[in-house]
Motif scaffolding. Structure first.
Motif, mmCIF file in Angstrom:
data_model
loop_
_atom_site.group_PDB
_atom_site.id
_atom_site.type_symbol
_atom_site.label_atom_id
_atom_site.label_comp_id
_atom_site.label_asym_id
_atom_site.label_seq_id
_atom_site.Cartn_x
_atom_site.Cartn_y
_atom_site.Cartn_z
ATOM 1 N N LEU A 5 0.839 -1.190 0.000
ATOM 2 C CA LEU A 5 0.000 0.000 0.000
ATOM 3 C C LEU A 5 0.879 1.247 0.000
ATOM 4 O O LEU A 5 1.747 1.417 0.855
ATOM 5 N N LEU A 6 0.611 2.108 -0.987
ATOM 6 C CA LEU A 6 1.392 3.328 -1.169
ATOM 7 C C LEU A 6 0.473 4.541 -1.179
ATOM 8 O O LEU A 6 -0.689 4.453 -1.601
ATOM 9 N N TYR A 7 1.002 5.662 -0.744
ATOM 10 C CA TYR A 7 0.266 6.914 -0.765
ATOM 11 C C TYR A 7 0.663 7.690 -2.008
ATOM 12 O O TYR A 7 1.842 7.870 -2.294
ATOM 13 N N ASP A 8 -0.342 8.144 -2.747
ATOM 14 C CA ASP A 8 -0.121 8.947 -3.952
ATOM 15 C C ASP A 8 -0.509 10.389 -3.635
ATOM 16 O O ASP A 8 -1.702 10.703 -3.534
ATOM 17 N N PRO A 9 0.447 11.290 -3.474
ATOM 18 C CA PRO A 9 0.120 12.674 -3.106
ATOM 19 C C PRO A 9 -0.625 13.427 -4.216
ATOM 20 O O PRO A 9 -1.370 14.360 -3.932
ATOM 21 N N ALA A 10 -0.459 13.028 -5.460
ATOM 22 C CA ALA A 10 -1.146 13.724 -6.555
ATOM 23 C C ALA A 10 -2.659 13.539 -6.468
ATOM 24 O O ALA A 10 -3.429 14.442 -6.819
ATOM 25 N N THR A 11 -3.114 12.377 -5.992
ATOM 26 C CA THR A 11 -4.553 12.114 -5.890
ATOM 27 C C THR A 11 -5.026 12.093 -4.445
ATOM 28 O O THR A 11 -6.227 11.985 -4.203
ATOM 29 N N ASP A 12 -4.090 12.170 -3.495
ATOM 30 C CA ASP A 12 -4.390 12.098 -2.069
ATOM 31 C C ASP A 12 -5.132 10.798 -1.745
ATOM 32 O O ASP A 12 -6.100 10.785 -1.001
ATOM 33 N N ARG A 13 -4.650 9.703 -2.354
ATOM 34 C CA ARG A 13 -5.276 8.391 -2.156
ATOM 35 C C ARG A 13 -4.213 7.349 -1.833
ATOM 36 O O ARG A 13 -3.062 7.473 -2.213
ATOM 37 N N VAL A 14 -4.666 6.304 -1.155
ATOM 38 C CA VAL A 14 -3.823 5.144 -0.892
ATOM 39 C C VAL A 14 -4.224 4.079 -1.894
ATOM 40 O O VAL A 14 -5.409 3.840 -2.133
ATOM 41 N N GLY A 15 -3.239 3.454 -2.499
ATOM 42 C CA GLY A 15 -3.520 2.411 -3.465
ATOM 43 C C GLY A 15 -2.577 1.235 -3.300
ATOM 44 O O GLY A 15 -1.486 1.355 -2.742
ATOM 45 N N GLU A 16 -3.010 0.117 -3.820
ATOM 46 C CA GLU A 16 -2.203 -1.098 -3.805
ATOM 47 C C GLU A 16 -1.341 -1.101 -5.070
ATOM 48 O O GLU A 16 -1.859 -1.002 -6.177
#
Length: 133
Positions: free
Chosen positions: A13-24
């Motif tokens: 699980l990583l945090y994507d600051p561009a979308t402010d979402r956590v994704g696998e």
């Protein structure tokens, strides 16, 4: 933004600051990292240089949102029992109600569930028409 050069493992699980979402993390496609929402959904492309491991709080929040999405799509629970699911009661002093209640009891005694149901239906209809109940 935190940058990382470490390769990511699928499923992390990583945090994507561009979308402010956590994704696998799924894989890389060209210059992009492919992330999928926690709990499933449509993947999105992210800049791998800006991704960072999700914090405990971010992982928990993403998991709760996934459960809420899943729960919202499930069929709702059946409605609580109401008067229709219970045998109707005869109105005191009404001869027609008493006759239909007696017919229902006779059917119950004979284990005739069809006749019992018929008597209940007729009693409900009678109560609605004659007693506005």
């Amino acid at each position: 933004m935190t940058t990382t050069s470490e390769p990511h493992e699928p499923g992390r699980l990583l945090y994507d600051p561009a979308t402010d979402r956590v994704g696998e993390y799924r894989d890389r496609v060209g210059p992009y990292a492919m992330l999928r929402p926690v709990g499933g959904g449509v993947e999105w492309e992210a800049d791998p240089a800006t991704l960072r491991p999700a914090t405990d709080r971010e992982r928990l929040g993403a998991s709760v949102r996934a459960v809420n999405r899943r729960t919202g799509s499930l069929p709702s629970l059946p409605p609580p029992l109401d008067d229709v699911s219970r045998p109707p009661r005869p109105v005191p002093g009404c001869a027609a109600c008493a006759e239909l209640a007696e017919r229902r009891e006779d059917a119950r005694t004979a284990y005739d569930r069809s006749a019992e149901t018929d008597a209940n239906v007729l009693l409900r209809q009678h109560r609605r028409q004659e007693h506005r109940a």
